[in-house]
Each structure stands twice: as structure tokens, then as C-alpha cells.
Design a protein around this motif. Structure first.
Motif, PDB file in Angstrom:
ATOM      1  N   PRO A  38       0.824  -1.220   0.000  1.00  0.00           N
ATOM      2  CA  PRO A  38       0.000   0.000   0.000  1.00  0.00           C
ATOM      3  C   PRO A  38       0.858   1.270   0.000  1.00  0.00           C
ATOM      4  O   PRO A  38       1.711   1.455   0.858  1.00  0.00           O
ATOM      5  CB  PRO A  38      -0.812  -0.097   1.297  1.00  0.00           C
ATOM      6  N   ALA A  39       0.600   2.147  -0.965  1.00  0.00           N
ATOM      7  CA  ALA A  39       1.368   3.392  -1.107  1.00  0.00           C
ATOM      8  C   ALA A  39       1.270   4.263   0.135  1.00  0.00           C
ATOM      9  O   ALA A  39       2.212   4.972   0.482  1.00  0.00           O
ATOM     10  CB  ALA A  39       0.899   4.170  -2.332  1.00  0.00           C
ATOM     11  N   GLU A  40       0.125   4.201   0.841  1.00  0.00           N
ATOM     12  CA  GLU A  40      -0.029   5.035   2.035  1.00  0.00           C
ATOM     13  C   GLU A  40       0.886   4.594   3.171  1.00  0.00           C
ATOM     14  O   GLU A  40       1.038   5.304   4.160  1.00  0.00           O
ATOM     15  CB  GLU A  40      -1.487   5.098   2.494  1.00  0.00           C
ATOM     16  N   PHE A  41       1.519   3.439   3.026  1.00  0.00           N
ATOM     17  CA  PHE A  41       2.469   2.964   4.034  1.00  0.00           C
ATOM     18  C   PHE A  41       3.887   2.938   3.470  1.00  0.00           C
ATOM     19  O   PHE A  41       4.657   2.029   3.715  1.00  0.00           O
ATOM     20  CB  PHE A  41       2.038   1.592   4.570  1.00  0.00           C
ATOM     21  N   THR A  42       4.198   3.980   2.691  1.00  0.00           N
ATOM     22  CA  THR A  42       5.559   4.190   2.194  1.00  0.00           C
ATOM     23  C   THR A  42       5.973   5.607   2.580  1.00  0.00           C
ATOM     24  O   THR A  42       5.127   6.447   2.889  1.00  0.00           O
ATOM     25  CB  THR A  42       5.642   4.044   0.659  1.00  0.00           C
ATOM     26  N   ASP A  43       7.265   5.860   2.524  1.00  0.00           N
ATOM     27  CA  ASP A  43       7.749   7.211   2.833  1.00  0.00           C
ATOM     28  C   ASP A  43       7.487   8.189   1.696  1.00  0.00           C
ATOM     29  O   ASP A  43       7.351   9.385   1.934  1.00  0.00           O
ATOM     30  CB  ASP A  43       9.246   7.180   3.147  1.00  0.00           C
ATOM     31  N   PHE A  44       7.424   7.679   0.450  1.00  0.00           N
ATOM     32  CA  PHE A  44       7.306   8.563  -0.710  1.00  0.00           C
ATOM     33  C   PHE A  44       5.892   8.648  -1.278  1.00  0.00           C
ATOM     34  O   PHE A  44       5.633   9.443  -2.168  1.00  0.00           O
ATOM     35  CB  PHE A  44       8.277   8.116  -1.806  1.00  0.00           C
ATOM     36  N   GLY A  45       4.971   7.809  -0.808  1.00  0.00           N
ATOM     37  CA  GLY A  45       3.588   7.885  -1.263  1.00  0.00           C
ATOM     38  C   GLY A  45       3.366   7.271  -2.637  1.00  0.00           C
ATOM     39  O   GLY A  45       4.092   6.372  -3.081  1.00  0.00           O
ATOM     40  N   GLU A  46       2.338   7.779  -3.311  1.00  0.00           N
ATOM     41  CA  GLU A  46       1.924   7.248  -4.612  1.00  0.00           C
ATOM     42  C   GLU A  46       3.107   7.202  -5.586  1.00  0.00           C
ATOM     43  O   GLU A  46       3.894   8.126  -5.646  1.00  0.00           O
ATOM     44  CB  GLU A  46       0.803   8.126  -5.185  1.00  0.00           C
ATOM     45  N   GLY A  47       3.214   6.107  -6.322  1.00  0.00           N
ATOM     46  CA  GLY A  47       4.291   5.946  -7.293  1.00  0.00           C
ATOM     47  C   GLY A  47       5.544   5.301  -6.722  1.00  0.00           C
ATOM     48  O   GLY A  47       6.513   5.073  -7.438  1.00  0.00           O
ATOM     49  N   THR A  48       5.546   4.992  -5.412  1.00  0.00           N
ATOM     50  CA  THR A  48       6.706   4.354  -4.790  1.00  0.00           C
ATOM     51  C   THR A  48       6.833   2.915  -5.257  1.00  0.00           C
ATOM     52  O   THR A  48       5.839   2.196  -5.355  1.00  0.00           O
ATOM     53  CB  THR A  48       6.575   4.382  -3.257  1.00  0.00           C
ATOM     54  N   HIS A  49       8.034   2.501  -5.551  1.00  0.00           N
ATOM     55  CA  HIS A  49       8.331   1.119  -5.931  1.00  0.00           C
ATOM     56  C   HIS A  49       8.966   0.446  -4.718  1.00  0.00           C
ATOM     57  O   HIS A  49      10.004   0.885  -4.235  1.00  0.00           O
ATOM     58  CB  HIS A  49       9.300   1.101  -7.120  1.00  0.00           C
ATOM     59  N   VAL A  50       8.324  -0.613  -4.208  1.00  0.00           N
ATOM     60  CA  VAL A  50       8.799  -1.328  -3.028  1.00  0.00           C
ATOM     61  C   VAL A  50       9.298  -2.690  -3.475  1.00  0.00           C
ATOM     62  O   VAL A  50       8.590  -3.416  -4.180  1.00  0.00           O
ATOM     63  CB  VAL A  50       7.672  -1.498  -1.990  1.00  0.00           C
ATOM     64  N   GLU A  51      10.544  -3.033  -3.072  1.00  0.00           N
ATOM     65  CA  GLU A  51      11.084  -4.341  -3.449  1.00  0.00           C
ATOM     66  C   GLU A  51      12.161  -4.780  -2.472  1.00  0.00           C
ATOM     67  O   GLU A  51      12.763  -3.959  -1.792  1.00  0.00           O
ATOM     68  CB  GLU A  51      11.659  -4.310  -4.861  1.00  0.00           C
ATOM     69  N   PHE A  52      12.369  -6.098  -2.425  1.00  0.00           N
ATOM     70  CA  PHE A  52      13.509  -6.646  -1.699  1.00  0.00           C
ATOM     71  C   PHE A  52      14.669  -6.633  -2.672  1.00  0.00           C
ATOM     72  O   PHE A  52      14.601  -7.247  -3.741  1.00  0.00           O
ATOM     73  CB  PHE A  52      13.215  -8.077  -1.215  1.00  0.00           C
ATOM     74  N   GLU A  53      15.720  -5.928  -2.297  1.00  0.00           N
ATOM     75  CA  GLU A  53      16.872  -5.771  -3.184  1.00  0.00           C
ATOM     76  C   GLU A  53      18.135  -5.671  -2.337  1.00  0.00           C
ATOM     77  O   GLU A  53      18.182  -4.907  -1.375  1.00  0.00           O
ATOM     78  CB  GLU A  53      16.688  -4.494  -4.014  1.00  0.00           C
ATOM     79  N   GLY A  54      19.152  -6.457  -2.679  1.00  0.00           N
ATOM     80  CA  GLY A  54      20.432  -6.375  -1.986  1.00  0.00           C
ATOM     81  C   GLY A  54      20.337  -6.620  -0.494  1.00  0.00           C
ATOM     82  O   GLY A  54      21.005  -5.941   0.283  1.00  0.00           O
ATOM     83  N   GLY A  55      19.492  -7.540  -0.060  1.00  0.00           N
ATOM     84  CA  GLY A  55      19.373  -7.848   1.360  1.00  0.00           C
ATOM     85  C   GLY A  55      18.578  -6.843   2.161  1.00  0.00           C
ATOM     86  O   GLY A  55      18.713  -6.764   3.384  1.00  0.00           O
ATOM     87  N   ALA A  56      17.737  -6.065   1.484  1.00  0.00           N
ATOM     88  CA  ALA A  56      16.941  -5.051   2.180  1.00  0.00           C
ATOM     89  C   ALA A  56      15.593  -4.881   1.502  1.00  0.00           C
ATOM     90  O   ALA A  56      15.428  -5.182   0.325  1.00  0.00           O
ATOM     91  CB  ALA A  56      17.683  -3.719   2.200  1.00  0.00           C
ATOM     92  N   LEU A  57      14.631  -4.375   2.276  1.00  0.00           N
ATOM     93  CA  LEU A  57      13.351  -3.941   1.723  1.00  0.00           C
ATOM     94  C   LEU A  57      13.528  -2.462   1.429  1.00  0.00           C
ATOM     95  O   LEU A  57      13.741  -1.658   2.338  1.00  0.00           O
ATOM     96  CB  LEU A  57      12.210  -4.166   2.717  1.00  0.00           C
ATOM     97  N   VAL A  58      13.469  -2.111   0.147  1.00  0.00           N
ATOM     98  CA  VAL A  58      13.817  -0.767  -0.303  1.00  0.00           C
ATOM     99  C   VAL A  58      12.604  -0.103  -0.947  1.00  0.00           C
ATOM    100  O   VAL A  58      11.892  -0.722  -1.733  1.00  0.00           O
ATOM    101  CB  VAL A  58      14.977  -0.821  -1.333  1.00  0.00           C
ATOM    102  N   GLU A  59      12.394   1.162  -0.610  1.00  0.00           N
ATOM    103  CA  GLU A  59      11.387   1.982  -1.259  1.00  0.00           C
ATOM    104  C   GLU A  59      12.123   2.942  -2.190  1.00  0.00           C
ATOM    105  O   GLU A  59      13.094   3.572  -1.786  1.00  0.00           O
ATOM    106  CB  GLU A  59      10.598   2.792  -0.239  1.00  0.00           C
ATOM    107  N   THR A  60      11.634   3.059  -3.440  1.00  0.00           N
ATOM    108  CA  THR A  60      12.222   3.991  -4.398  1.00  0.00           C
ATOM    109  C   THR A  60      11.127   4.920  -4.903  1.00  0.00           C
ATOM    110  O   THR A  60      10.076   4.459  -5.357  1.00  0.00           O
ATOM    111  CB  THR A  60      12.853   3.233  -5.586  1.00  0.00           C
TER     112      THR A  60
END
Length: 157
Positions: free
Chosen positions: A50-72
């Protein structure tokens, strides 16, 4: 009362112990076997987080990458939400939540229930945080919403 050369100041009162802050435990059941349920959570959060549970809001890409859960963000800003501590595909994902901040821990367990999978999130460690009760409240809302979206993505009704 006469003071004595050997009298001692009264012992200071011990600091009041903080009330324990309960863990957050949320769960859902998805109509998939454990390996597929795990892959849906680990490989595809960008499709359901859910975008409302990201730091960047709508349009955020959330993925597990390089040993971390990353928001872009849409502007390519990144934020590490969690560091992966342990991964056992089809069984368990252990995370250090908000690493480097006196963080808490999240355990996501995948357990077979016949042809379905029970997914249980346990978020712990709020006792050590200065604002543990507030963090726990936020985490409760986060995991309820995250699991609802994940379950729908995986085909649960």
C-alpha cells in the motif's frame, strides 16, 4: 536528630519500570502453497504494497533488493525500510525494521494449512524504543493493511 559523620543519604528511588509494550501479531490465509505464498510476498511487493504505508507515497516502488526492503520514489530517491536478517524460502523472512534507529524486528512465517498458507507477521522490540507505544500503534496499522493487500493480491477473499 543529630547527624552522624557516617550517615548516608537515602538511596534514590529506582526509576519506574516502563510498562511492557506488546508485540504486533497479524495474520492472513492465502489460497496458495507455501513456496508460492512466500514468492508473492518476497518477489512482488511492488505490485501490492500500500502506497499510504511508504515514505514517498503514490508511485513508490517497493522491493527486496540487496538484502533489504527498499522503497524507491518516482524521482529515484531510496529509503531502506528493513534489512533482511534471515531468509528461508517458503518458510520464513526475518527483518530488522528501520535499521540503524534502535530498530525493531519483524518475523514473517509461512505455514501450510492444507492447500493454503497461513502468513503470520510478528513485529517485536517496542519495549526498547523510547516511543514504543506509538511505534507499536503505527506498526499495527501497517501490518493489518499490508497483509490485507497481500492477501487480495494472492487471491484470498
Amino acid at each position: 536528630m543529630t547527624s552522624s559523620l557516617f550517615s548516608h543519604a537515602p538511596e534514590p528511588e529506582p526509576e519506574g519500570a516502563r510498562a511492557p509494550v506488546a508485540d504486533v501479531i497479524e495474520n492472513c490465509v492465502v489460497p496458495r502453497e507455501t513456496d508460492e505464498a512466500f514468492r508473492g510476498f518476497h518477489e512482488y511487493p511492488h505490485l501490492w504494497w500500500p502506497a499510504e504505508f511508504t515514505d514517498f507515497g503514490e508511485g513508490t516502488h517497493v522491493e527486496f533488493e540487496g538484502g533489504a526492503l527498499v522503497e524507491t520514489s518516482e524521482g529515484d530517491e531510496t529509503e531502506i525500510r528493513a534489512a533482511v536478517q534471515e531468509i528461508r524460502p517458503g518458510e520464513l523472512l526475518e527483518l530488522e525494521w528501520n535499521p540503524g534507529t534502535g530498530s525493531t524486528s519483524v518475523s514473517i512465517a509461512f505455514t501450510a494449512e492444507g492447500p493454503e498458507t497461513a502468513v503470520t507477521v510478528r513485529h517485536t522490540g517496542f519495549d526498547t524504543a523510547p516511543d514504543g507505544a506509538a511505534q507499536r500503534e503505527e506498526a499495527g496499522a501497517l501490518w493489518r493493511n499490508v497483509l490485507q493487500r497481500y492477501a487480495r493480491f494472492m487471491g484470498a477473499r
